[in-house]
Design a protein around this motif. Structure first.
Motif, PDB file in Angstrom:
ATOM      1  N   SER A  79       0.822  -1.200   0.000  1.00 29.33           N
ATOM      2  CA  SER A  79       0.000   0.000   0.000  1.00 29.33           C
ATOM      3  C   SER A  79       0.857   1.251   0.000  1.00 29.33           C
ATOM      4  O   SER A  79       0.549   2.237  -0.661  1.00 29.33           O
ATOM      5  CB  SER A  79      -0.903   0.004   1.249  1.00 29.33           C
ATOM      6  N   ALA A  80       1.948   1.233   0.778  1.00 32.97           N
ATOM      7  CA  ALA A  80       2.765   2.425   0.890  1.00 32.97           C
ATOM      8  C   ALA A  80       3.649   2.635  -0.313  1.00 32.97           C
ATOM      9  O   ALA A  80       3.898   3.757  -0.735  1.00 32.97           O
ATOM     10  CB  ALA A  80       3.632   2.335   2.157  1.00 32.97           C
ATOM     11  N   ALA A  81       4.161   1.526  -0.875  1.00 33.39           N
ATOM     12  CA  ALA A  81       5.119   1.655  -1.960  1.00 33.39           C
ATOM     13  C   ALA A  81       4.459   1.838  -3.311  1.00 33.39           C
ATOM     14  O   ALA A  81       5.044   2.404  -4.219  1.00 33.39           O
ATOM     15  CB  ALA A  81       6.016   0.415  -2.006  1.00 33.39           C
ATOM     16  N   ALA A  82       3.235   1.335  -3.464  1.00 29.61           N
ATOM     17  CA  ALA A  82       2.589   1.406  -4.763  1.00 29.61           C
ATOM     18  C   ALA A  82       1.984   2.779  -4.994  1.00 29.61           C
ATOM     19  O   ALA A  82       1.571   3.445  -4.053  1.00 29.61           O
ATOM     20  CB  ALA A  82       1.477   0.350  -4.841  1.00 29.61           C
ATOM     21  N   PRO A  83       1.921   3.237  -6.244  1.00 27.98           N
ATOM     22  CA  PRO A  83       1.249   4.490  -6.553  1.00 27.98           C
ATOM     23  C   PRO A  83      -0.197   4.426  -6.092  1.00 27.98           C
ATOM     24  O   PRO A  83      -0.786   3.351  -5.971  1.00 27.98           O
ATOM     25  CB  PRO A  83       1.344   4.563  -8.086  1.00 27.98           C
ATOM     26  N   ALA A  84      -0.800   5.584  -5.863  1.00 28.31           N
ATOM     27  CA  ALA A  84      -2.149   5.641  -5.305  1.00 28.31           C
ATOM     28  C   ALA A  84      -3.158   4.888  -6.155  1.00 28.31           C
ATOM     29  O   ALA A  84      -4.128   4.331  -5.647  1.00 28.31           O
ATOM     30  CB  ALA A  84      -2.579   7.092  -5.146  1.00 28.31           C
ATOM     31  N   ALA A  85      -2.936   4.854  -7.465  1.00 26.77           N
ATOM     32  CA  ALA A  85      -3.901   4.209  -8.351  1.00 26.77           C
ATOM     33  C   ALA A  85      -3.750   2.701  -8.379  1.00 26.77           C
ATOM     34  O   ALA A  85      -4.541   1.990  -8.983  1.00 26.77           O
ATOM     35  CB  ALA A  85      -3.743   4.753  -9.770  1.00 26.77           C
ATOM     36  N   ILE A  86      -2.725   2.177  -7.724  1.00 24.81           N
ATOM     37  CA  ILE A  86      -2.460   0.739  -7.740  1.00 24.81           C
ATOM     38  C   ILE A  86      -2.941   0.113  -6.438  1.00 24.81           C
ATOM     39  O   ILE A  86      -2.551   0.530  -5.359  1.00 24.81           O
ATOM     40  CB  ILE A  86      -0.952   0.461  -7.914  1.00 24.81           C
ATOM     41  N   ALA A  87      -3.752  -0.882  -6.540  1.00 26.05           N
ATOM     42  CA  ALA A  87      -4.273  -1.543  -5.352  1.00 26.05           C
ATOM     43  C   ALA A  87      -3.264  -2.537  -4.809  1.00 26.05           C
ATOM     44  O   ALA A  87      -2.519  -3.150  -5.560  1.00 26.05           O
ATOM     45  CB  ALA A  87      -5.572  -2.263  -5.685  1.00 26.05           C
ATOM     46  N   ALA A  88      -3.244  -2.689  -3.482  1.00 27.84           N
ATOM     47  CA  ALA A  88      -2.360  -3.675  -2.870  1.00 27.84           C
ATOM     48  C   ALA A  88      -2.907  -5.065  -3.139  1.00 27.84           C
ATOM     49  O   ALA A  88      -4.113  -5.256  -3.256  1.00 27.84           O
ATOM     50  CB  ALA A  88      -2.281  -3.428  -1.370  1.00 27.84           C
ATOM     51  N   PRO A  89      -2.033  -6.074  -3.260  1.00 27.81           N
ATOM     52  CA  PRO A  89      -2.515  -7.434  -3.514  1.00 27.81           C
ATOM     53  C   PRO A  89      -3.259  -7.985  -2.314  1.00 27.81           C
ATOM     54  O   PRO A  89      -3.057  -7.539  -1.183  1.00 27.81           O
ATOM     55  CB  PRO A  89      -1.219  -8.213  -3.769  1.00 27.81           C
ATOM     56  N   THR A  90      -4.113  -8.915  -2.554  1.00 27.67           N
ATOM     57  CA  THR A  90      -4.862  -9.559  -1.488  1.00 27.67           C
ATOM     58  C   THR A  90      -4.221 -10.903  -1.182  1.00 27.67           C
ATOM     59  O   THR A  90      -3.894 -11.650  -2.096  1.00 27.67           O
ATOM     60  CB  THR A  90      -6.325  -9.794  -1.920  1.00 27.67           C
ATOM     61  N   PRO A  91      -3.992 -11.222   0.095  1.00 29.61           N
ATOM     62  CA  PRO A  91      -3.376 -12.503   0.432  1.00 29.61           C
ATOM     63  C   PRO A  91      -4.129 -13.655  -0.215  1.00 29.61           C
ATOM     64  O   PRO A  91      -5.350 -13.646  -0.321  1.00 29.61           O
ATOM     65  CB  PRO A  91      -3.492 -12.543   1.961  1.00 29.61           C
ATOM     66  N   THR A  92      -3.383 -14.637  -0.664  1.00 33.39           N
ATOM     67  CA  THR A  92      -3.962 -15.790  -1.326  1.00 33.39           C
ATOM     68  C   THR A  92      -4.806 -16.594  -0.343  1.00 33.39           C
ATOM     69  O   THR A  92      -4.291 -17.023   0.692  1.00 33.39           O
ATOM     70  CB  THR A  92      -2.851 -16.688  -1.899  1.00 33.39           C
ATOM     71  N   PRO A  93      -6.092 -16.820  -0.619  1.00 34.12           N
ATOM     72  CA  PRO A  93      -6.940 -17.541   0.336  1.00 34.12           C
ATOM     73  C   PRO A  93      -6.602 -19.020   0.442  1.00 34.12           C
ATOM     74  O   PRO A  93      -6.780 -19.637   1.467  1.00 34.12           O
ATOM     75  CB  PRO A  93      -8.351 -17.333  -0.238  1.00 34.12           C
ATOM     76  N   SER A  94      -6.106 -19.611  -0.633  1.00 33.72           N
ATOM     77  CA  SER A  94      -5.811 -21.035  -0.619  1.00 33.72           C
ATOM     78  C   SER A  94      -4.552 -21.335   0.179  1.00 33.72           C
ATOM     79  O   SER A  94      -3.603 -20.570   0.177  1.00 33.72           O
ATOM     80  CB  SER A  94      -5.627 -21.539  -2.059  1.00 33.72           C
ATOM     81  N   THR A  95      -4.569 -22.437   0.886  1.00 36.95           N
ATOM     82  CA  THR A  95      -3.394 -22.846   1.658  1.00 36.95           C
ATOM     83  C   THR A  95      -2.518 -23.798   0.855  1.00 36.95           C
ATOM     84  O   THR A  95      -1.478 -24.227   1.330  1.00 36.95           O
ATOM     85  CB  THR A  95      -3.818 -23.539   2.965  1.00 36.95           C
ATOM     86  N   VAL A  96      -2.951 -24.148  -0.344  1.00 33.00           N
ATOM     87  CA  VAL A  96      -2.187 -25.064  -1.184  1.00 33.00           C
ATOM     88  C   VAL A  96      -1.395 -24.259  -2.209  1.00 33.00           C
ATOM     89  O   VAL A  96      -1.972 -23.613  -3.075  1.00 33.00           O
ATOM     90  CB  VAL A  96      -3.110 -26.053  -1.916  1.00 33.00           C
ATOM     91  N   PRO A  97      -0.059 -24.260  -2.123  1.00 37.18           N
ATOM     92  CA  PRO A  97       0.742 -23.481  -3.065  1.00 37.18           C
ATOM     93  C   PRO A  97       0.766 -24.140  -4.440  1.00 37.18           C
ATOM     94  O   PRO A  97       0.511 -25.346  -4.563  1.00 37.18           O
ATOM     95  CB  PRO A  97       2.137 -23.500  -2.424  1.00 37.18           C
ATOM     96  N   PRO A  98       1.061 -23.379  -5.481  1.00 40.15           N
ATOM     97  CA  PRO A  98       1.181 -23.956  -6.822  1.00 40.15           C
ATOM     98  C   PRO A  98       2.228 -25.075  -6.824  1.00 40.15           C
ATOM     99  O   PRO A  98       3.225 -25.005  -6.103  1.00 40.15           O
ATOM    100  CB  PRO A  98       1.631 -22.768  -7.673  1.00 40.15           C
ATOM    101  N   SER A  99       2.000 -26.099  -7.633  1.00 36.68           N
ATOM    102  CA  SER A  99       2.875 -27.270  -7.605  1.00 36.68           C
ATOM    103  C   SER A  99       4.305 -26.968  -8.035  1.00 36.68           C
ATOM    104  O   SER A  99       5.231 -27.672  -7.642  1.00 36.68           O
ATOM    105  CB  SER A  99       2.305 -28.370  -8.504  1.00 36.68           C
ATOM    106  N   GLY A 100       4.511 -25.927  -8.830  1.00 31.39           N
ATOM    107  CA  GLY A 100       5.859 -25.624  -9.280  1.00 31.39           C
ATOM    108  C   GLY A 100       6.611 -24.671  -8.385  1.00 31.39           C
ATOM    109  O   GLY A 100       7.779 -24.369  -8.627  1.00 31.39           O
ATOM    110  N   LEU A 101       5.956 -24.180  -7.331  1.00 34.39           N
ATOM    111  CA  LEU A 101       6.544 -23.147  -6.476  1.00 34.39           C
ATOM    112  C   LEU A 101       7.304 -23.747  -5.301  1.00 34.39           C
ATOM    113  O   LEU A 101       6.868 -24.731  -4.693  1.00 34.39           O
ATOM    114  CB  LEU A 101       5.435 -22.237  -5.957  1.00 34.39           C
TER     115      LEU A 101
END
Length: 413
Positions: free
Chosen positions: A23-45
């Motif tokens: 929120s602080a680093a992004a320009p005002a027009a850029i929304a902060a990301p929302t934490p991923t709701p899933s607890t299962v990470p992508p298989s390649g990560l």
């Protein structure tokens, strides 16, 4: 890098800080990301923690560390990283659905982009992806020659240094990459270098008006000043030792920055980090991530003798931190061991390579049959970070009234 950054912190605190940063680093027009709701990470990560704030970062460091010690990463791990790229060439910290175009409000950042370039350039076979990201990085260069965490943000030492490492890894000459104002990245770095004398004499500040965690920005900038990324080998012996000398050149600033780190490490062999906001214990804690970065910076500068004590401290004390912090932490230690000439497979009783491999998809080449460590590629191959998403966290700390080493707080299991 970096960088994150990296000292162990509660995952909940990391998530809160991550949102504040975005929120602080992004320009005002850029929304902060929302934490991923899933607890299962992508298989390649690599790693099992929420990748919202550090997915690209930790994946880049993990793949780069594997490549550095001769382990061939799993194809799906490489594909996952390359697939995070947006059509513009930029990388966000993470996007959950890579089959859809990047949302216009998805924050893009130079740190994730530069780390991805360093990893993909080292692995090979990703020339088009690397070229596109380098083009984006050039397009968001600030007039002073440097880069901020987010496009349009004020330049900082960490982001500028990580991008320098990416440019070098991609075969570019950083001193030839000039802004519209005619400034080079090295000219930007010099604006963060402090004169000798005083509390931070010789160090590189995060930003002139916002010092940040000075050891973090200094370790990053020493490598940037040498045109290096996260992967380094020992530089020619620095005959000046640890004496800070008046200088107006980026080479002199690199020496002074390394001298600052050597002095800070001399007593205990490790750096410290302030307590987390709201912590009941006000005492500083050992900063494992920045200590690892300092080992890399000292080695690159040719102060290998000064790197021995912190390296030994890491070998004796870092196992629990790395296990808790996850793939990026293991990668940092591997890169520090590589730089200093230590064996990452017997690092204080821990096989860092096997431990890293176990946090994600099995590599194409197992750790037991790996080739000898690679020699340095283009003097960069790059801790970071090896660095973390350094700048972003400090920017967040300003808005939230806190001061921590951010890129080191975002590591997930």
């Amino acid at each position: 890098m970096t960088t994150v950054r990296r000292s162990a912190a509660a995952l909940a605190a990391s998530a809160v800080l991550g949102m504040a940063i975005a929120s602080a680093a992004a320009p005002a027009a850029i929304a902060a990301p929302t934490p991923t709701p899933s607890t299962v990470p992508p298989s390649g990560l690599y790693g099992t923690g929420d990748p919202t704030y550090d997915g690209v970062w930790r994946q880049s460091l993990a793949l780069l560390a594997q490549d550095t010690v001769g382990v061939k990463p799993a194809a799906k791990a490489v594909d996952w990283l390359a697939g995070q790229q947006c059509d513009s060439g930029a990388f966000p910290s993470y996007r959950a659905d890579a089959t859809k175009p990047c949302d216009a409000k998805l924050p893009l950042n130079s740190n994730a982009s530069a780390a991805a370039v360093q990893a993909l350039a080292a692995l090979g076979g990703q020339e088009a992806t690397v070229k596109k990201t380098v083009g984006w990085l050039k397009s968001v260069q600030n007039a002073d020659g440097g880069w901020g965490y987010n496009p349009g943000g004020a330049s900082d030492a960490n982001s500028t240094s990580i991008v320098i490492g990416a440019l070098a890894a991609a075969g570019e000459k950083p001193d030839a990459v000039k802004s519209k104002g005619g400034k080079t990245p090295y000219e930007a770095l010099l604006t963060f270098a402090q004169p000798c004398g005083g509390k931070d004499g010789g160090a590189f500040l995060f930003q002139p008006k916002q010092p940040g965690i000075v050891a973090d920005s200094t370790a990053a900038a020493v490598l940037g000043a040498h045109g290096k990324g996260f992967v380094v080998t020992a530089g020619a012996k620095d005959a000046k030792g640890t004496v800070c000398e008046k200088s107006t050149t980026v080479e002199g600033a690199a020496h002074n920055g390394a001298a600052y780190l050597a002095t800070a490490l001399a007593k205990t062999g490790h750096l410290n980090t302030p307590p987390m906001p709201g912590a009941t214990d006000p005492a500083e804690k050992p900063d494992f991530g920045n200590t690892a970065d300092a080992v890399i910076a000292l080695t690159a500068q040719g102060l290998g003798d000064q790197a021995k004590k912190p390296l030994a401290w890491l070998q004796q004390n870092s196992a629990a931190w790395a296990k808790e912090s996850g793939p990026a932490a293991y990668a940092q230690l591997i890169l520090a061991a590589h730089a200093a000439g230590a064996d990452p497979k017997i690092f204080g009783g821990t096989d860092l390579v096997a431990a890293l491999n176990a946090t994600g998809p099995a590599p194409e080449k197992s750790a037991t049959s790996e080739k000898p460590e690679k020699s340095e590629k283009s003097d960069s191959g790059s801790d970071a970070g090896v660095w973390w998403i350094v700048g972003a966290f400090f920017v967040a700390s300003i808005g939230a009234g806190i001061l921590i080493s951010g890129r080191r707080k975002n590591q997930q299991h």
